[in-house]
Design an enzyme around this catalytic site. Structure first.
Site, PDB file in Angstrom:
ATOM      1  N   GLU A  28       5.948 -10.329  14.968  1.00 36.09           N
ATOM      2  CA  GLU A  28       5.425 -10.979  16.170  1.00 36.09           C
ATOM      3  C   GLU A  28       5.396 -12.496  16.005  1.00 36.09           C
ATOM      4  O   GLU A  28       5.525 -13.236  16.963  1.00 36.09           O
ATOM      5  CB  GLU A  28       4.014 -10.473  16.471  1.00 36.09           C
ATOM      6  CG  GLU A  28       3.992  -9.034  16.943  1.00 36.09           C
ATOM      7  CD  GLU A  28       2.588  -8.552  17.208  1.00 36.09           C
ATOM      8  OE1 GLU A  28       1.763  -9.337  17.686  1.00 36.09           O
ATOM      9  OE2 GLU A  28       2.331  -7.371  16.928  1.00 36.09           O
ATOM     10  N   ARG A  52       0.816  -1.216   0.000  1.00 33.88           N
ATOM     11  CA  ARG A  52       0.000   0.000   0.000  1.00 33.88           C
ATOM     12  C   ARG A  52       0.847   1.263   0.000  1.00 33.88           C
ATOM     13  O   ARG A  52       0.391   2.314  -0.449  1.00 33.88           O
ATOM     14  CB  ARG A  52      -1.002  -0.046   1.149  1.00 33.88           C
ATOM     15  CG  ARG A  52      -2.105  -1.081   0.882  1.00 33.88           C
ATOM     16  CD  ARG A  52      -3.087  -1.194   2.017  1.00 33.88           C
ATOM     17  NE  ARG A  52      -2.474  -1.674   3.241  1.00 33.88           N
ATOM     18  CZ  ARG A  52      -2.395  -2.943   3.615  1.00 33.88           C
ATOM     19  NH1 ARG A  52      -2.899  -3.882   2.854  1.00 33.88           N
ATOM     20  NH2 ARG A  52      -1.819  -3.274   4.750  1.00 33.88           N
TER      21      ARG A  52
END
Length: 180
Positions: A101, A64
């Site tokens: 993560e 994006r």
């Protein structure tokens, strides 16, 4: 300084619950991109940040960041440099790994696209945990360029990305048009 039409931008960002996994609320910017008034306002606000910070090139983060950064570069008269996922660029690249993560990832840039004397603004849609942006800052510096700053449409403040990114910024500004 450009006034940011926050209400307009917020009204065009759609929440998608449980995407891409249960418990996550995805911030979908496609309604904003489909609205020429909102997309133009966003582009103008990002151009204002690039001009204010003296950027000479824009780095857009896959994917994006490409959509947001390319029209900003055109409107501001600056070069655009895509930072891609590893293995997507031909030729000689610089690569930088970073932790997620749930694992790790790697991004790349063409080695010849960044030069000493360039002042590079990183543009992306969201600052979440700061991993991708931090890796991009390292790539910019390894390419010999200077970091003009990081500009994002929205910062997900509850994820703590700004604090994690702070050491990699080394005093360069981080500007979010919206903080959620």
């Amino acid at each position: 300084m450009t006034t940011v039409p926050q209400e307009l931008l917020l009204s065009r960002i759609r929440d998608v619950p449980d995407y891409p996994q249960p418990g996550v609320v995805f911030k979908d910017i496609t309604p904003l991109l489909a609205d020429p008034e909102a997309f133009t306002a966003l582009t103008d606000a990002l151009v204002g940040l690039c001009v204010r910070h003296g950027a000479t090139k824009i780095v857009g983060l896959e994917a994006r960041g490409f959509i947001l950064g390319a029209p900003v570069a055109v409107r501001a008269g600056l070069g655009f440099v895509p930072v891609r996922k590893a293995g997507k660029l031909p030729g000689v690249t610089l690569s930088q790994g970073y932790d997620l993560e749930y694992g790790s990832a790697e991004i790349e840039v063409h080695a010849e696209d960044l030069r000493p004397g360039d002042r590079v603004m990183v543009i992306d849609d969201v600052l979440a945990t700061g991993g991708t942006a931090g890796a991009a800052l390292e790539l910019i510096r390894r390419g010999g360029a200077e970091v003009a700053g990081v500009s994002v449409l929205m910062e997900l403040g509850f994820l703590g990305g700004r604090d994690r990114l702070e050491p990699a910024l080394r005093g360069a500004p981080l500007e979010a048009l919206l903080t959620l």
